[in-house]
Motif scaffolding. Structure first.
Motif, PDB file in Angstrom:
ATOM      1  N   PRO A  16       0.829  -1.211   0.000  1.00 18.81           N
ATOM      2  CA  PRO A  16       0.000   0.000   0.000  1.00 18.81           C
ATOM      3  C   PRO A  16       0.858   1.253   0.000  1.00 18.81           C
ATOM      4  N   VAL A  17       0.450   2.222  -0.796  1.00 18.29           N
ATOM      5  CA  VAL A  17       1.155   3.501  -0.892  1.00 18.29           C
ATOM      6  C   VAL A  17       0.251   4.590  -0.321  1.00 18.29           C
ATOM      7  N   PHE A  18       0.794   5.359   0.614  1.00 18.79           N
ATOM      8  CA  PHE A  18       0.022   6.397   1.291  1.00 18.79           C
ATOM      9  C   PHE A  18       0.485   7.753   0.791  1.00 18.79           C
ATOM     10  N   VAL A  19      -0.409   8.454   0.081  1.00 20.35           N
ATOM     11  CA  VAL A  19      -0.094   9.760  -0.477  1.00 20.35           C
ATOM     12  C   VAL A  19      -1.314  10.658  -0.362  1.00 20.35           C
ATOM     13  N   PHE A  20      -1.050  11.929  -0.146  1.00 20.99           N
ATOM     14  CA  PHE A  20      -2.138  12.912  -0.025  1.00 20.99           C
ATOM     15  C   PHE A  20      -1.718  14.203  -0.714  1.00 20.99           C
ATOM     16  N   PRO A  21      -2.628  14.822  -1.480  1.00 18.85           N
ATOM     17  CA  PRO A  21      -3.980  14.385  -1.854  1.00 18.85           C
ATOM     18  C   PRO A  21      -3.930  13.385  -3.006  1.00 18.85           C
ATOM     19  N   THR A  22      -5.069  12.813  -3.292  1.00 15.72           N
ATOM     20  CA  THR A  22      -5.150  11.841  -4.391  1.00 15.72           C
ATOM     21  C   THR A  22      -5.685  12.488  -5.666  1.00 15.72           C
ATOM     22  N   GLU A  23      -5.943  13.800  -5.649  1.00 20.09           N
ATOM     23  CA  GLU A  23      -6.426  14.518  -6.824  1.00 20.09           C
ATOM     24  C   GLU A  23      -5.875  15.936  -6.807  1.00 20.09           C
ATOM     25  N   LEU A  24      -5.374  16.380  -7.927  1.00 17.58           N
ATOM     26  CA  LEU A  24      -4.815  17.719  -8.072  1.00 17.58           C
ATOM     27  C   LEU A  24      -5.702  18.518  -9.013  1.00 17.58           C
ATOM     28  N   ILE A  25      -6.117  19.727  -8.569  1.00 15.61           N
ATOM     29  CA  ILE A  25      -6.957  20.594  -9.384  1.00 15.61           C
ATOM     30  C   ILE A  25      -6.238  21.930  -9.541  1.00 15.61           C
ATOM     31  N   PHE A  26      -5.992  22.313 -10.773  1.00 21.39           N
ATOM     32  CA  PHE A  26      -5.350  23.578 -11.101  1.00 21.39           C
ATOM     33  C   PHE A  26      -6.397  24.508 -11.708  1.00 21.39           C
ATOM     34  N   TYR A  27      -6.368  25.787 -11.273  1.00 23.59           N
ATOM     35  CA  TYR A  27      -7.291  26.785 -11.804  1.00 23.59           C
ATOM     36  C   TYR A  27      -6.501  27.804 -12.625  1.00 23.59           C
ATOM     37  N   ALA A  28      -6.988  28.046 -13.842  1.00 23.21           N
ATOM     38  CA  ALA A  28      -6.250  28.909 -14.755  1.00 23.21           C
ATOM     39  C   ALA A  28      -6.176  30.346 -14.241  1.00 23.21           C
ATOM     40  N   ASP A  29      -7.241  30.834 -13.577  1.00 23.75           N
ATOM     41  CA  ASP A  29      -7.278  32.220 -13.114  1.00 23.75           C
ATOM     42  C   ASP A  29      -6.661  32.414 -11.733  1.00 23.75           C
ATOM     43  N   ASP A  30      -6.153  31.371 -11.152  1.00 23.27           N
ATOM     44  CA  ASP A  30      -5.545  31.455  -9.821  1.00 23.27           C
ATOM     45  C   ASP A  30      -4.144  30.860  -9.886  1.00 23.27           C
ATOM     46  N   GLN A  31      -3.131  31.727  -9.943  1.00 22.63           N
ATOM     47  CA  GLN A  31      -1.760  31.258 -10.094  1.00 22.63           C
ATOM     48  C   GLN A  31      -1.261  30.508  -8.865  1.00 22.63           C
TER      49      GLN A  31
END
Length: 263
Positions: A16-31
């Protein structure tokens, strides 16, 4: 002995591999969101080495894509989105984090992290609010539809007395209005004269289906009818005991029936 204890866990791809977060969300208008941090945890009693892979490496820059994690420690992996453009909005990319023991080359475990570029955080929040609103409206419509289906049944159940009850009440009232046996001065044929017991039954049935008050009223009607049929407001001495007995019996029956219904 420690090597033998760890051996069941060191199966390729099973750790088992433990990593956080499991999802990355990038916003174009927020650098500030163009830089994301992954944290890799090592809860084991032996050191791990890791490697970060990506399906589109030209869009991202991974700082320290390879490295090691000491036992009972964690390490941060920085990922930067370096190609923000409108054509990439909504496109899902994947990162794969592989871990292995330092003394071996085979991968003991892996974890996939998805990355998505969105145009605006505000738009995303508005979409979530609109979706929640639609869900609430859908639930409200479902509840209203269920209530609408149940209302006709309730109205049918509480619409009032049935035709059978009304007919039975009319028959009982008519029976109570008929003359009593023994009354000679009456225009009603003799075969329609009812006995006191028959009128008691009619009064009891009337009270059972229409309530105590109506039955008591029916008793008064019988009393007045009997008095009028006798031709005088004053009762004869031989008829008075019969009327008094009839009145008392009917009153006892209706009172007893009323107590049973209340209980």
């Amino acid at each position: 002995m420690q090597q033998q204890k760890r051996q069941p866990e060191l199966v390729e791809g099973n750790l088992p591999v433990f990593v956080f977060p499991t999802e990355l969300i990038f916003y174009a208008d927020d650098q500030s969101t163009h830089k994301q941090v992954l944290t890799l945890y090592n809860p084991y009693e032996f050191a791990l080495k890791f490697k970060v892979l990506c399906t589109t490496p030209n869009k991202y820059a991974v700082v320290d894509a390879t490295g090691a994690v000491k036992p009972q420690c964690c390490v941060d992996i920085v990922i930067r989105h370096r190609d923000v453009r409108a054509s990439y909005y909504g496109v899902i990319d994947k990162f794969r984090l592989q871990v292995s023991e330092q003394s071996q080359r085979k991968a003991l475990g892996k974890k996939e992290i998805i990355a998505t570029l969105l145009p605006s955080a505000k738009e995303q929040q508005q979409q979530k609010e609109e979706e929640e609103k639609r869900i609430k409206e859908h639930l409200a419509e479902s509840v209203f539809f269920e209530q609408t289906l149940c209302q006709p049944e309730n109205r049918t159940a509480s619409s009032g007395p049935s035709l059978l009850t009304v007919f039975l009440g009319i028959v009982c009232i008519a029976a109570l209005m008929l003359p009593t046996l023994g009354e000679m001065e009456s225009l009603v044929p003799l075969y329609l004269h009812l006995s006191v017991n028959q009128k008691l039954v009619a009064a009891y049935v009337l009270g059972k289906y229409l309530g105590f008050c109506r039955c008591f009223l029916a008793t008064s009607v019988i009393w007045e009818t009997s008095v009028c049929a006798s031709g005088s407001r004053k009762l004869d001495g031989d008829k008075a005991p019969r009327y008094i007995l009839f009145y008392i019996s009917t009153y006892i029956l209706t009172c007893s029936h009323s107590d049973i219904r209340v209980n």
